[in-house]
Enzyme design. Structure first.
Site, PDB file in Angstrom:
ATOM      1  N   CYS A 121       0.906  -1.323   0.097  1.00 28.10           N
ATOM      2  CA  CYS A 121      -0.042   0.110   0.063  1.00 28.10           C
ATOM      3  C   CYS A 121       0.943   1.376  -0.026  1.00 28.10           C
ATOM      4  O   CYS A 121       0.377   2.435  -0.339  1.00 28.10           O
ATOM      5  CB  CYS A 121      -1.201   0.010   1.282  1.00 28.10           C
ATOM      6  SG  CYS A 121      -0.093   0.047   2.648  1.00 28.10           S
ATOM      7  N   CYS A 172      -2.429  -1.151   8.838  1.00 27.50           N
ATOM      8  CA  CYS A 172      -2.156  -0.083   9.474  1.00 27.50           C
ATOM      9  C   CYS A 172      -1.690  -0.063  10.847  1.00 27.50           C
ATOM     10  O   CYS A 172      -0.710   0.234  11.194  1.00 27.50           O
ATOM     11  CB  CYS A 172      -3.256   1.108   9.314  1.00 27.50           C
ATOM     12  SG  CYS A 172      -3.591   1.460   7.455  1.00 27.50           S
TER      13      CYS A 172
END
Length: 169
Positions: A72, A142
């Site tokens: 990402c 994350c």
């Protein structure tokens, strides 16, 4: 061309507009925000991130963890400052290049490590951060980065201490 027509139909259906015509921009934006809304904690930490910045990575009492997710493009640097006498983390800073969830995860991580012993912070799990921020499954990486950054910073600090101890011998 077919994709563009299909997109217009989908956008029209999402906003209640029929007949294949595209919905007005404000209606589309409102519909999208309602579907993809972030939890208020993510928005708060994104808009008002805590502990942004960095320490001198060469300081003996600073541990630095730099981690990234190539899939990402998120990159997270988390640093801790440790009091040698007590072994407590007295301060923490971060710099993150990534999405709002990555920034929020970094911000939460720095808040959670302050004032704790290093043994305590390595026990912080990504699931705890994700739950606190109510991250959707697509954003769990994350919180995983934040956990990895904490562990990397502790490992870096301990490696520095090991080198200093060997140098003193």
């Amino acid at each position: 061309m077919m994709l563009r027509a299909a997109g217009k139909r989908l956008l029209g259906a999402a906003s209640g507009v029929t007949g294949g015509e595209a919905a007005p921009a404000p209606a589309v934006a409102a519909a999208g925000a309602a579907r993809r809304g972030y939890h208020e904690r993510v928005v708060d930490h994104y808009n008002n991130p805590r502990n942004v910045g960095s320490f001198d990575k060469d300081d003996a009492d600073v541990g630095t963890g730099i981690v990234g997710a190539p899939a990402c493009g998120d990159v997270m640097k988390l640093q801790i400052r440790v009091d040698e006498g007590s072994g407590k983390i007295v301060d923490a800073r971060f710099k993150t290049f990534g999405c709002g969830s990555a920034i929020a995860s970094s911000s939460v991580a720095t808040e959670w490590v302050k004032g704790k012993q290093m043994e305590e912070v390595v026990a912080i799990k990504n699931t705890e951060i994700a739950k606190h921020l109510s991250l959707p499954p697509v954003k769990l990486h994350c919180s995983m980065l934040a956990e990895d950054a904490i562990k990397a910073a502790v490992k870096d600090y301990e490696a520095k201490k090991g080198k200093l101890a060997k140098a003193d011998e």
